[in-house]
Write an enzyme that holds these catalytic residues in place. Structure first.
Site, mmCIF file in Angstrom:
data_model
loop_
_atom_site.group_PDB
_atom_site.id
_atom_site.type_symbol
_atom_site.label_atom_id
_atom_site.label_comp_id
_atom_site.label_asym_id
_atom_site.label_seq_id
_atom_site.Cartn_x
_atom_site.Cartn_y
_atom_site.Cartn_z
ATOM 1 N N THR A 29 0.832 -1.069 -0.047
ATOM 2 C CA THR A 29 -0.018 -0.003 0.024
ATOM 3 C C THR A 29 0.904 1.409 -0.131
ATOM 4 O O THR A 29 1.739 1.435 0.660
ATOM 5 C CB THR A 29 -0.825 -0.048 1.217
ATOM 6 O OG1 THR A 29 -1.639 -1.113 1.215
ATOM 7 C CG2 THR A 29 -1.764 1.306 1.379
ATOM 8 N N GLN A 102 -3.760 -6.467 -7.794
ATOM 9 C CA GLN A 102 -4.120 -7.316 -6.579
ATOM 10 C C GLN A 102 -5.402 -6.493 -6.242
ATOM 11 O O GLN A 102 -5.507 -5.316 -6.092
ATOM 12 C CB GLN A 102 -3.407 -7.250 -5.339
ATOM 13 C CG GLN A 102 -3.881 -7.951 -4.368
ATOM 14 C CD GLN A 102 -2.893 -7.590 -3.130
ATOM 15 O OE1 GLN A 102 -3.232 -6.536 -2.532
ATOM 16 N NE2 GLN A 102 -2.208 -8.591 -2.484
ATOM 17 N N GLY A 180 -6.391 -12.431 -0.231
ATOM 18 C CA GLY A 180 -7.109 -13.253 0.697
ATOM 19 C C GLY A 180 -6.492 -13.203 2.179
ATOM 20 O O GLY A 180 -6.614 -14.344 2.888
ATOM 21 N N TYR A 184 -8.006 -8.405 5.083
ATOM 22 C CA TYR A 184 -9.139 -7.962 4.324
ATOM 23 C C TYR A 184 -10.158 -9.116 4.093
ATOM 24 O O TYR A 184 -10.130 -9.960 4.880
ATOM 25 C CB TYR A 184 -8.375 -7.467 3.044
ATOM 26 C CG TYR A 184 -7.305 -6.402 3.302
ATOM 27 C CD1 TYR A 184 -8.186 -4.940 3.313
ATOM 28 C CD2 TYR A 184 -6.167 -6.665 3.477
ATOM 29 C CE1 TYR A 184 -7.110 -3.877 3.823
ATOM 30 C CE2 TYR A 184 -5.240 -5.495 3.786
ATOM 31 C CZ TYR A 184 -5.848 -4.269 4.068
ATOM 32 O OH TYR A 184 -5.032 -3.204 4.262
ATOM 33 N N ARG A 232 -3.716 -14.715 -2.848
ATOM 34 C CA ARG A 232 -2.767 -14.472 -1.565
ATOM 35 C C ARG A 232 -3.430 -15.007 -0.351
ATOM 36 O O ARG A 232 -4.482 -14.368 -0.066
ATOM 37 C CB ARG A 232 -2.167 -13.127 -1.623
ATOM 38 C CG ARG A 232 -1.075 -12.951 -0.543
ATOM 39 C CD ARG A 232 -0.468 -11.620 -0.573
ATOM 40 N NE ARG A 232 0.883 -11.662 0.166
ATOM 41 C CZ ARG A 232 1.559 -10.730 0.560
ATOM 42 N NH1 ARG A 232 1.215 -9.330 0.285
ATOM 43 N NH2 ARG A 232 2.561 -10.781 1.362
ATOM 44 N N GLY A 319 9.247 -7.153 -0.625
ATOM 45 C CA GLY A 319 8.521 -6.074 -0.567
ATOM 46 C C GLY A 319 9.251 -4.808 -0.390
ATOM 47 O O GLY A 319 9.574 -4.095 -1.428
ATOM 48 N N ARG A 320 9.679 -4.602 0.953
ATOM 49 C CA ARG A 320 10.409 -3.429 1.300
ATOM 50 C C ARG A 320 11.639 -3.112 0.373
ATOM 51 O O ARG A 320 12.202 -2.137 0.085
ATOM 52 C CB ARG A 320 10.831 -3.337 2.817
ATOM 53 C CG ARG A 320 9.462 -2.897 3.447
ATOM 54 C CD ARG A 320 9.589 -3.214 4.895
ATOM 55 N NE ARG A 320 9.480 -4.766 5.178
ATOM 56 C CZ ARG A 320 9.854 -5.303 6.267
ATOM 57 N NH1 ARG A 320 9.652 -4.464 7.333
ATOM 58 N NH2 ARG A 320 9.312 -6.573 6.634
#
Length: 370
Positions: A29, A102, A180, A184, A232, A319-320
């Site tokens: 996000t 996504q 998933g 959420y 996911r 990710g990061r």
């Protein structure tokens, strides 16, 4: 480093995509959308910079206003959204990249101050997330108790995912990932404390608890083709107050229902409380993407290689590391590469290019040297 398992090509067979490496950019996000949910122009630059990933999975995108969880998060509901994302996919494809959208329905995750229609979000049960929650303009507010989804609401949520998936293909995405995981909507139906229903979507049995996930996956697969659809999951992840005392039986049953569909992949987050990769890898016959960094330090090159070399996954999501290093595969391949850039935490959730498209690549560092 050319012999690294992370840098070997991979055929994502159901999609027809040939991945140049086994490194996936994980969804993250970032709040770079207009107030109506259209991605800003800088989003195209951001993803195109990272096109050397074997596969990019975008940040979570709401499929309809009913699923909007945050202010200035992007959507895939309107023609403006589709056109905005088409600019992104065009930029990524020009850079020889591959990108999935996504779809992230917030369910109970939302607040009237963060929603275009200023309405109360709906979830499986009337259970609020722990608060306070972040709302627009950097403020905080008490979490709201979600409205309980009716059977009609559930059918509408399935339809919203289908419509957004079709919009994703219209926008030029190579495929779609259903979110998933991480608290959420799909995860809310799977978890113990957010699903207190006593109907066919609730606590009567494991089959009831997984029913919504199975219906969403099946409907989207029918609409766009199973080979263009990934899922996911994050079994046991306690993020945002989720509780799953014994994830194993639920997720084993879910995979038993979905494994034969021929999905593009399963994107699975490992967790200290439940070794999802060890338990579920033998139960999934298709491509498996492992994420081992959730709620931990950023995943390292060695950790990714270890997962692949042990046969626990086919691909590894970062990710990061991808946020701060747009050319991450090249950095992992270069024997003399400098230390990785670190994430500018202060700019993660702002709306401009700072902390988003201004991280230096290796070529930038070479030019800056005297």
């Amino acid at each position: 480093m050319s012999n690294s398992s992370l840098l070997r090509p991979y055929s994502l067979a159901p999609t027809g995509l040939a991945l140049p490496n086994r490194m996936v950019m994980a969804p993250m996000t970032r709040y770079r959308a207009t107030e109506d949910g259209t991605p800003l122009p800088v989003v195209a630059d951001h993803y195109a910079q990272r096109a050397s990933a074997g596969l990019i999975v975008t940040e979570g995108i709401w499929p309809s206003r009913r699923g909007q969880s945050g202010w200035r998060l992007p959507g895939l509901e309107t023609p403006a959204h589709v056109e905005g994302w088409r600019r992104v996919t065009d930029a990524v494809h020009r850079a020889d990249g591959r990108i999935f959208a996504q779809l992230m329905h917030g369910g109970r995750q939302g607040h009237p101050l963060n929603r275009i229609d200023a309405d109360v979000p709906a979830g499986p049960s009337a259970v609020a997330q722990p608060g306070p929650v972040h709302v627009r303009d950097g403020a905080k507010a008490d979490a709201v108790v979600p409205r309980v989804m009716t059977p009609d609401d559930i059918r509408t949520a399935v339809d919203d995912h289908v419509a957004a998936a079709r919009n994703a293909l219209d926008a030029g995405f190579d495929g779609v990932e259903l979110h998933g995981a991480n608290s959420y909507l799909i995860h809310q139906f799977l978890a113990d404390n957010t699903n207190l229903r006593d109907d066919r979507y609730g606590r009567g049995s494991v089959a009831d608890r997984i029913r919504f996930a199975v219906e969403v996956v099946g409907a989207v697969a029918d609409a766009i083709g199973a080979g263009r659809l990934g899922l996911r999951l994050s079994p046991g992840n306690p993020q945002f107050g989720m509780a799953e005392a014994d994830p194993g039986p639920v997720y084993r049953a879910l995979l038993a229902e979905l494994d034969g569909l021929g999905l593009a992949y399963l994107h699975l987050t490992d967790d200290d409380r439940y070794p999802a990769l060890a338990d579920l890898r033998p139960r999934w016959s298709g491509t498996l993407i492992a994420n081992v960094g959730e709620n931990h330090e950023p995943t390292t090159r060695a950790q990714g290689e270890a997962v692949l070399d042990a046969g626990r996954a086919d691909l590894v999501s970062y990710g990061r590391a991808f946020l701060a290093n747009p050319d991450l595969p090249r950095r992992f391949a270069a024997a003399d590469a400098p230390p990785l850039n670190t994430v500018d935490e202060s700019r993660l959730y702002t709306h401009g290019p700072e902390g988003y498209t201004d991280y230096p690549a290796l070529d930038d560092l070479a030019v800056s040297r005297p």
